[in-house]
Design an enzyme around this catalytic site. Sequence first.
Site, PDB file in Angstrom:
ATOM      1  N   GLY A 292      28.549  32.066  -7.538  1.00 54.33           N
ATOM      2  CA  GLY A 292      29.221  33.363  -7.420  1.00 54.33           C
ATOM      3  C   GLY A 292      28.379  34.380  -6.679  1.00 54.33           C
ATOM      4  O   GLY A 292      28.477  35.574  -6.930  1.00 54.33           O
ATOM      5  N   GLY A 293      27.509  33.935  -5.760  1.00 55.90           N
ATOM      6  CA  GLY A 293      26.785  34.856  -4.888  1.00 55.90           C
ATOM      7  C   GLY A 293      27.678  35.245  -3.725  1.00 55.90           C
ATOM      8  O   GLY A 293      28.894  35.008  -3.734  1.00 55.90           O
TER       9      GLY A 293
ATOM     10  N   ALA B 222      28.089  33.992  -0.766  1.00 58.18           N
ATOM     11  CA  ALA B 222      28.773  32.890  -0.100  1.00 58.18           C
ATOM     12  C   ALA B 222      29.953  32.401  -0.938  1.00 58.18           C
ATOM     13  O   ALA B 222      31.078  32.263  -0.438  1.00 58.18           O
ATOM     14  CB  ALA B 222      27.793  31.748   0.176  1.00 58.18           C
TER      15      ALA B 222
ATOM     16  N   SER C 255       8.038  46.296   0.414  1.00 60.31           N
ATOM     17  CA  SER C 255       8.468  46.369   1.815  1.00 60.31           C
ATOM     18  C   SER C 255       7.302  46.563   2.788  1.00 60.31           C
ATOM     19  O   SER C 255       6.294  47.184   2.479  1.00 60.31           O
ATOM     20  CB  SER C 255       9.461  47.511   1.967  1.00 60.31           C
ATOM     21  OG  SER C 255       9.573  47.888   3.313  1.00 60.31           O
TER      22      SER C 255
ATOM     23  N   ARG D 209       4.213  39.377  10.459  1.00 56.23           N
ATOM     24  CA  ARG D 209       4.250  38.951   9.066  1.00 56.23           C
ATOM     25  C   ARG D 209       3.620  37.590   8.814  1.00 56.23           C
ATOM     26  O   ARG D 209       2.926  37.406   7.831  1.00 56.23           O
ATOM     27  CB  ARG D 209       5.693  38.887   8.581  1.00 56.23           C
ATOM     28  CG  ARG D 209       6.166  40.196   8.098  1.00 56.23           C
ATOM     29  CD  ARG D 209       7.485  40.012   7.429  1.00 56.23           C
ATOM     30  NE  ARG D 209       8.125  41.313   7.295  1.00 56.23           N
ATOM     31  CZ  ARG D 209       9.345  41.469   6.825  1.00 56.23           C
ATOM     32  NH1 ARG D 209      10.051  40.428   6.454  1.00 56.23           N
ATOM     33  NH2 ARG D 209       9.852  42.670   6.713  1.00 56.23           N
TER      34      ARG D 209
ATOM     35  N   ARG E 148      13.709  32.462   9.061  1.00 55.36           N
ATOM     36  CA  ARG E 148      14.881  33.341   9.029  1.00 55.36           C
ATOM     37  C   ARG E 148      14.502  34.761   9.430  1.00 55.36           C
ATOM     38  O   ARG E 148      13.502  35.291   8.968  1.00 55.36           O
ATOM     39  CB  ARG E 148      15.475  33.373   7.629  1.00 55.36           C
ATOM     40  CG  ARG E 148      16.541  34.428   7.445  1.00 55.36           C
ATOM     41  CD  ARG E 148      17.117  34.440   6.054  1.00 55.36           C
ATOM     42  NE  ARG E 148      16.211  34.949   5.050  1.00 55.36           N
ATOM     43  CZ  ARG E 148      16.095  36.238   4.727  1.00 55.36           C
ATOM     44  NH1 ARG E 148      16.811  37.143   5.341  1.00 55.36           N
ATOM     45  NH2 ARG E 148      15.256  36.615   3.779  1.00 55.36           N
TER      46      ARG E 148
ATOM     47  N   SER F  81      20.434  36.724   6.514  1.00 57.29           N
ATOM     48  CA  SER F  81      20.885  35.798   5.488  1.00 57.29           C
ATOM     49  C   SER F  81      22.163  36.279   4.822  1.00 57.29           C
ATOM     50  O   SER F  81      23.091  35.502   4.591  1.00 57.29           O
ATOM     51  CB  SER F  81      19.797  35.614   4.436  1.00 57.29           C
ATOM     52  OG  SER F  81      20.326  34.892   3.373  1.00 57.29           O
TER      53      SER F  81
HETATM   54  C1  LIG Z   1      13.963  40.033  -2.905  1.00 57.01           C
HETATM   55  C2  LIG Z   1      14.886  39.525  -1.839  1.00 57.01           C
HETATM   56  C3  LIG Z   1      15.353  40.387  -0.844  1.00 57.01           C
HETATM   57  C4  LIG Z   1      16.196  39.925   0.152  1.00 57.01           C
HETATM   58  N1  LIG Z   1      16.649  40.806   1.095  1.00 57.01           N
HETATM   59  C5  LIG Z   1      17.491  40.365   2.057  1.00 57.01           C
HETATM   60  C6  LIG Z   1      17.995  41.275   3.045  1.00 57.01           C
HETATM   61  O1  LIG Z   1      17.675  42.469   3.037  1.00 57.01           O
HETATM   62  N2  LIG Z   1      18.840  40.800   3.989  1.00 57.01           N
HETATM   63  C7  LIG Z   1      19.226  39.491   4.019  1.00 57.01           C
HETATM   64  O2  LIG Z   1      20.009  39.133   4.886  1.00 57.01           O
HETATM   65  N3  LIG Z   1      18.780  38.614   3.085  1.00 57.01           N
HETATM   66  C8  LIG Z   1      17.927  39.013   2.117  1.00 57.01           C
HETATM   67  N4  LIG Z   1      17.476  38.119   1.176  1.00 57.01           N
HETATM   68  C9  LIG Z   1      18.045  36.751   1.125  1.00 57.01           C
HETATM   69  C10 LIG Z   1      19.447  36.766   0.476  1.00 57.01           C
HETATM   70  O3  LIG Z   1      19.452  37.683  -0.577  1.00 57.01           O
HETATM   71  C11 LIG Z   1      19.873  35.413  -0.089  1.00 57.01           C
HETATM   72  O4  LIG Z   1      19.610  34.415   0.814  1.00 57.01           O
HETATM   73  C12 LIG Z   1      21.376  35.395  -0.411  1.00 57.01           C
HETATM   74  O5  LIG Z   1      21.699  36.446  -1.272  1.00 57.01           O
HETATM   75  C13 LIG Z   1      21.826  34.074  -1.009  1.00 57.01           C
HETATM   76  O6  LIG Z   1      23.199  34.152  -1.371  1.00 57.01           O
HETATM   77  P1  LIG Z   1      24.020  32.876  -1.831  1.00 57.01           P
HETATM   78  O7  LIG Z   1      25.428  33.311  -1.968  1.00 57.01           O
HETATM   79  O8  LIG Z   1      23.736  31.734  -0.959  1.00 57.01           O
HETATM   80  O9  LIG Z   1      23.430  32.481  -3.249  1.00 57.01           O
HETATM   81  P2  LIG Z   1      23.013  33.333  -4.542  1.00 57.01           P
HETATM   82  O10 LIG Z   1      23.331  34.755  -4.457  1.00 57.01           O
HETATM   83  O11 LIG Z   1      21.639  32.913  -4.860  1.00 57.01           O
HETATM   84  O12 LIG Z   1      23.990  32.748  -5.633  1.00 57.01           O
HETATM   85  C14 LIG Z   1      23.904  31.432  -6.113  1.00 57.01           C
HETATM   86  C15 LIG Z   1      25.002  31.225  -7.120  1.00 57.01           C
HETATM   87  O13 LIG Z   1      25.031  29.872  -7.511  1.00 57.01           O
HETATM   88  C16 LIG Z   1      25.079  29.759  -8.904  1.00 57.01           C
HETATM   89  N5  LIG Z   1      24.429  28.513  -9.284  1.00 57.01           N
HETATM   90  C17 LIG Z   1      23.202  28.063  -8.929  1.00 57.01           C
HETATM   91  N6  LIG Z   1      22.964  26.863  -9.502  1.00 57.01           N
HETATM   92  C18 LIG Z   1      24.070  26.557 -10.229  1.00 57.01           C
HETATM   93  C19 LIG Z   1      24.430  25.467 -11.075  1.00 57.01           C
HETATM   94  N7  LIG Z   1      23.614  24.430 -11.306  1.00 57.01           N
HETATM   95  N8  LIG Z   1      25.630  25.500 -11.679  1.00 57.01           N
HETATM   96  C20 LIG Z   1      26.486  26.555 -11.487  1.00 57.01           C
HETATM   97  N9  LIG Z   1      26.193  27.594 -10.695  1.00 57.01           N
HETATM   98  C21 LIG Z   1      24.995  27.601 -10.083  1.00 57.01           C
HETATM   99  C22 LIG Z   1      24.380  31.002  -9.397  1.00 57.01           C
HETATM  100  O14 LIG Z   1      24.791  31.320 -10.702  1.00 57.01           O
HETATM  101  C23 LIG Z   1      24.831  32.032  -8.389  1.00 57.01           C
HETATM  102  O15 LIG Z   1      26.073  32.568  -8.757  1.00 57.01           O
HETATM  103  C24 LIG Z   1      16.599  38.564   0.176  1.00 57.01           C
HETATM  104  C25 LIG Z   1      16.124  37.707  -0.802  1.00 57.01           C
HETATM  105  C26 LIG Z   1      15.257  38.148  -1.783  1.00 57.01           C
HETATM  106  C27 LIG Z   1      14.721  37.182  -2.774  1.00 57.01           C
END
Ligand SMILES: Cc1cc2nc3c(=O)[nH]c(=O)nc-3n(C[C@H](O)[C@H](O)[C@H](O)COP(=O)(O)OP(=O)(O)OC[C@H]3O[C@@H](n4cnc5c(N)ncnc54)[C@H](O)[C@@H]3O)c2cc1C
Lengths: 284, 671
Positions: free
Chosen positions: B11-12, B14, B251, B298, B414, B419
């Site tokens: 539920g991120g 994506a 930052s 960096r 990246r 991202s």
């Molecule tokens: C501190 C920090 C700052 C960042 N800042 C930036 C930025 O400014 N700009 C940028 O572009 N990117 C940034 N990034 C990177 C970016 O935040 C992430 O790459 C992105 O949010 C990932 O999104 P996602 O939807 O792929 O997964 P996530 O948001 O990680 O969601 C994963 C989902 O999968 C679920 N899940 C995982 N495993 C399981 C399982 N076994 N069973 C059921 N559900 C599961 C979780 O519950 C969650 O809902 C940052 C990252 C960090 C750590």
Amino acid sequence: MAATSSNGHATPDAFEVRILRQAGPGQHSYWERHRVKYEHDMNVISVLQRIAANTKTVEGKSVAPVAWDCNCLEEVCGACTMAINGHVRQACSALVDHLLEDNPNEITLEPMTKFPALRDLCVDRGRLFRSLQRVKAWVPVDSYYDLGPGPKQSREEQEAAYPLSECMSCGCCMEACPQYMKVELTQNEGENDADFETRQQEAYDGAFLGAAAISQAVLFNANPTGKNIAGERLDALMGEGGIQVCGNAQNCVAVCPKEIPLTTSIACAGRSTTRHALKSWFDR
Amino acid sequence: MAKQRVMVIGGGLAGLAASMKLAELGIDVDLMSLTPAKRSHSVCAQGGINSCNDQTRQLGDSEWKHFDDTVYGGDFLQHQPPVKEMTDWAPKVIELMDRLGVTFNRTQEGFIDRRRFGGTLYKRTAFAGATTGQQLLYALDEQVRRWESDGKVTKYEFWDFLGPVLDENGVCLGCVAQDLVTMEIRSFRADAVVLATGGCGLIYGRSTMSMVCTGSAVSRSFQAGARYGNGEFIQVHPTAIPGADKLRLMSESARGEGGRVWVPRTSQDPRDPKNIPEKERYYFLEERYPEYGNLVPRDIATREIFDTCVNGGLSVEAGRQCVYLDLTHIDADELTRKLGGILSIYEKFQGVDPRFTPMKIFPAVHYSMGGLWADYERTAEGGLQPGSPRNQVTDIPNLYAIGECDYQYHGGNRLGANSLLSCIFSGLFVAPGLENLLKSQSSSAADQDASLYEGAVRQHQEQHQALLKRPVGKENPYLIHQELGDLMTKAATVVRRNDQLEAAYSACIELHERAQKCSLSDTGNWTNQNVVFTKALLDMFPLAKSILKGALQRDECRGAHFKPGFKMPSLTGEDAGDRRREAEAWCDRFDANNEKWLKSTVATWNDTEPDIDYEDVDTSLITPRPRLYGLAGAEVIERVWRERQAAKADRPGGNRATKSGETATAGAATS
Ligand SMILES: Cc1cc2nc3c(=O)[nH]c(=O)nc-3n(C[C@H](O)[C@H](O)[C@H](O)COP(=O)(O)OP(=O)(O)OC[C@H]3O[C@@H](n4cnc5c(N)ncnc54)[C@H](O)[C@@H]3O)c2cc1C
Ligand code: SF4
Ligand code: SF4
Ligand code: FES
């Protein structure tokens, strides 16, 4: 050895943590004491992690590990809310050095009381998300196709909306509110999950929305597109469990970790509902 | 045929983007997540999200340049068509998010404001205060809640994905998952399953990632036959705040405003840093890079901080690695005005005011460029075919991967603020492909024989029971996790050496065996977090081994993967002729290295170990060119390289030069 913490105070070798535990819904709760070795830069989450890695009480008894909720560890996801030394807040931003300054002998951890207990420090906050459905906390766009940019917005509008949109559904404001009462149902024998869920949502829908959902209604009613269904949101605010339940005790605003101007939102919602009620009355 | 449905795991950004778009297309969606969607890791992102925009366009920017910056920043390790499609979509993605109510910062006139991020010359980054990820996630979460109240989306929050269900042909027809509260294990029928489960930072113990970023869902799919790409490419951010539980991001703007990085010359000098005289301080970045000082790129900052602590033994503290990031020489009011937001994070979590006490910082694992291998269908123009069911599908038919958990968009490194874009883009883009996949199928998962699902559930139940029944007093999963984190952090982060990687790989095998002997401290069947964690821990090993083995085998430097033994040399010649000859040799070596290593690493799990293979990269749109930042003789190398490109382009059938007709000047891409 008496070390000093990062802010210069003497720190203990170890400290005690008293946790209000409960094995499951409907079971009795009891206090349990753990002793944790002091480390620099600890917060309550790292305390719970140390306890999970070594689940012995002060009396030396091995017990099941304590259950708790967390994810971001930076106070943005809202998962880790609990009462710490009697104050409802996030465990991840509760620093041990500060807590020990207030009370050098022990740290107490308790689950929130306004949501059904699941286990130990975990509670079921489903009602809080249901409230967001009740007030239709979303922008009713036509579709997700490419239709160009959204309406232009002034800096002032953005600066008014942004603080409200930081609400992380943590539950603090509901826990502190004297008008927010716990709704806890138990599944009847022979009742299937879907039926139970429906019954539970009906019960939630009749109960107080809470400050956070009221504030979200205000946020979306101010959005240039969101306001197209402002009337529906105001209807929800005026319905059962709506804004009239609020007794204006202002506890909510005092505990919100994101410093959201909740009482301002409530006052704004109050004015809008009054206008809406009059208008509905005239339109009849 | 019974009604078809799609299961989205995660539920991120994506997962939510995919869910809402699928619902709009009329498809019933089940959305599963370990946490409520609104509490997913995406909330942590602060900086922003990139796109070419009306203003940058008039300064010479274009979607193509955003594409070029992205592949250059990634050291050309990504297939170019998906990246091109993503950067073409970027302006549309931001406009959509704007319509959904994201509180983007505004200019005076009311347009979306932009800031500049690393790896580009243009102000492409839209942002919402210091919580852009949170604001984007909330907007998508709200839309999915809207579909939820219409009954098109059913949420399963607090559920753990245990693995896909595959039929006898290896086609994915659903999954098995466990309720984190009741511990019930059950199957879910689905005509396609979409993994959107984020990164795997917890393999490194502590990182800047959230607690659920264990990579468990990806690993379970890897073990079920999906391949894993570019595992060794892990991004390490130079400045994070070490915490007992998490490493929180600090930052880069702190250094931008004049922050100085130093350590006491005597290791673990016990004095208050403010009492350490200037001549007893080692400003190692300023000394080693007089030209750039504290603002070296960096990746270099990260390597130097690491080297000073780990190899130089000069960490500020004995028990853990850290260096000072010092702002105390700057006027406190000025600091509040310019850096208030980030300084308050430090204060909140460290309990110390960085305006008066130097901060303690250290590099931290931040992002996994690698992930599940995913396919795409290329158009003649070099983009992606909209609506193709091949886009984002893994090696397991009907199992898809999007967001941080796929390997597709970021290559070797990246760029910052790219991202959030790849997550939302891949989520939106995958949906029409799934629609066509469902249309092309003659049967529905709902019509399948129940025995398929019962068998899968039984298998997971048996594994679960076996874990609960483990004898007491054996290994402790939390301590094993710490050991794994230490091992990975030491061998496979900033600086990589083959002897260390080899030793780490053997240690990892041994640790994996020990992990299989873990005893549980909770053997109950109600909110048992102990057993859930232990399962996730066991599933970290296949990914950890893939990261280590991929890094061990890749004898070169590319993006985040730095092996000093295989570094491209600086030019040392004194006169122009020598330099020219060296530059020619340099370019030969660059070409030869690309010939050998410009390939994605693709791992297959063979039940105990990953088998590593390599895949050619589609670089048909932009010719790979060297990254020369900070190298002595960069101008000469660049001249030679350009001449060679020009000569190739003149030959009939020669390489196509970059469309923009320019080669970027030296510059290190940042994250
Ligand atoms: C501190 C920090 C700052 C960042 N800042 C930036 C930025 O400014 N700009 C940028 O572009 N990117 C940034 N990034 C990177 C970016 O935040 C992430 O790459 C992105 O949010 C990932 O999104 P996602 O939807 O792929 O997964 P996530 O948001 O990680 O969601 C994963 C989902 O999968 C679920 N899940 C995982 N495993 C399981 C399982 N076994 N069973 C059921 N559900 C599961 C979780 O519950 C969650 O809902 C940052 C990252 C960090 C750590
Ligand atoms: S002001 Fe209203 S919502 Fe806030 S605490 Fe008081 S009664 Fe509750
Ligand atoms: S309004 Fe504040 S206290 Fe209430 S749920 Fe939102 S963030 Fe928490
Ligand atoms: S863990 Fe996210 S708010 Fe504490």
